[in-house]
Scaffold this motif. Structure first.
Motif, PDB file in Angstrom:
ATOM      1  N   THR A 153     -12.808   1.019   1.650  1.00 36.93           N
ATOM      2  CA  THR A 153     -14.042   1.768   1.421  1.00 36.93           C
ATOM      3  C   THR A 153     -14.319   1.899  -0.072  1.00 36.93           C
ATOM      4  N   CYS A 194      -7.482   1.874   8.292  1.00 36.07           N
ATOM      5  CA  CYS A 194      -7.778   1.072   7.092  1.00 36.07           C
ATOM      6  C   CYS A 194      -8.144  -0.356   7.466  1.00 36.07           C
ATOM      7  N   LEU A 250     -10.661  -2.923  -1.416  1.00 39.49           N
ATOM      8  CA  LEU A 250     -10.128  -1.879  -0.542  1.00 39.49           C
ATOM      9  C   LEU A 250     -11.092  -1.584   0.613  1.00 39.49           C
ATOM     10  N   HIS A 279     -15.574  -0.711  -5.557  1.00 36.28           N
ATOM     11  CA  HIS A 279     -14.909   0.591  -5.583  1.00 36.28           C
ATOM     12  C   HIS A 279     -15.612   1.463  -6.602  1.00 36.28           C
ATOM     13  N   LYS A 284     -11.938  -1.943   6.799  1.00 32.83           N
ATOM     14  CA  LYS A 284     -12.131  -3.127   5.972  1.00 32.83           C
ATOM     15  C   LYS A 284     -12.729  -4.266   6.808  1.00 32.83           C
ATOM     16  N   CYS A 306     -12.165   4.894  -1.504  1.00 28.95           N
ATOM     17  CA  CYS A 306     -10.701   4.965  -1.385  1.00 28.95           C
ATOM     18  C   CYS A 306     -10.126   5.690  -2.596  1.00 28.95           C
ATOM     19  N   SER A 307      -9.136   6.515  -2.370  1.00 26.55           N
ATOM     20  CA  SER A 307      -8.572   7.321  -3.450  1.00 26.55           C
ATOM     21  C   SER A 307      -8.238   6.460  -4.660  1.00 26.55           C
ATOM     22  N   ASP A 312       0.881  -1.161   0.000  1.00 27.95           N
ATOM     23  CA  ASP A 312       0.000   0.000   0.000  1.00 27.95           C
ATOM     24  C   ASP A 312       0.920   1.213   0.000  1.00 27.95           C
TER      25      ASP A 312
END
Length: 266
Positions: A55, A229, A53, A90, A233, A58-59, A23
């Motif tokens: 959420t 994180c 990921l 995602h 998750k 997530c970027s 990551d």
């Protein structure tokens, strides 16, 4: 038996390669973060990866960096398999997965979705953070090892390579710091100091405490983000029961932050 042996060997190689993908924000393997939910070598030698990921939001930049790392890991497998990597749950999963199926590189997908964003600049930001986090662990480990600050800052690669730490964070991070140092400064001579700033400047003995305070701030931030994180998750995919609705940020901090990170917050 031969076929089973080959399959086991390939699965072990796959796990080793995936464990080298980090990551980028946290400098932790995606396998340890639980982002790789399935990694399978099929009977025909092809590979399937399911990636998820913490959420939905997530970027996408971070997602692409990790997926690009997985692609490179799979390209490095000894038997050069066909592979399928699927990002799940995602907000850009459809675009990413469609791009993979069309044979596009992750860089092409990123460019289409992000416009003028500089992916390489983002990579460099994360490389600097990883360098600092790894370096802090080794510096603190050497102090606990009984070396003076002058001895530590005067070490070259040969001196560093003979150090044997007890199992723990310093032992885990030393080979990773060594790799980051040589990657960042490929022209480094064997007699050059191994502890320099990420810009390559020397660290005066008198400034080491202040320098370590800066590195500690970087590490605490990364550990805190990593704990969140993991908690997000863990809860999102219902590995534990959630009572009375969605958990709050306080729930994550109090219930799921690892012991070491909790100690730094108190």
């Amino acid at each position: 038996m031969a076929t089973a042996g080959v399959s086991i060997s390939r699965e072990e190689e796959l796990r080793r390669h995936l464990a080298q993908v980090n990551d980028p924000e946290l400098d932790e393997p995606v396998t340890e973060m639980g982002f790789v939910e399935r990694a399978q070598v099929k009977a025909d030698g092809s590979v399937e990866i399911d990636f998820r990921l913490p959420t939905y939001w997530c970027s996408p930049n971070f997602a692409y960096l990790m997926l690009d790392g997985i692609r490179k890991a799979l390209d490095g497998l000894s038997w050069s398999p066909a592979y399928r990597v699927r990002l799940h749950d995602h907000m850009f999963a459809e675009e990413v997965n469609r791009g993979i199926e069309a044979g596009k590189t992750f860089g092409q997908i990123f460019g289409e979705l992000s416009g003028d964003q500089d992916l390489e600049s983002l990579r460099e930001t994360f490389r600097v953070k990883a360098f600092k986090r790894r370096q802090e662990a080794v510096l603190c480990g050497l102090r606990r090892h009984g070396l003076t600050d002058r001895e530590i800052l005067g070490m070259d690669l040969a001196a560093l390579d003979v150090v044997r730490f007890e199992p723990g964070e310093a032992a885990r991070q030393m080979p990773r710091y060594r790799a980051a140092l040589l990657e960042r400064f490929p022209g480094r001579r064997p007699q050059d100091p191994v502890f320099v700033t990420c810009e390559g400047a020397g660290i005066p003995t008198s400034a080491l405490n202040a320098y370590l305070a800066e590195l500690r701030g970087v590490r605490i931030n990364m550990e805190f983000n990593g704990a969140l994180c993991r908690g997000l998750k863990h809860t999102r995919y219902k590995e534990t029961d959630v009572v009375d609705g969605e958990p709050t940020l306080v729930d994550f901090i109090l219930d799921r932050v690892p012991e070491r990170a909790t100690q730094t917050l108190t």
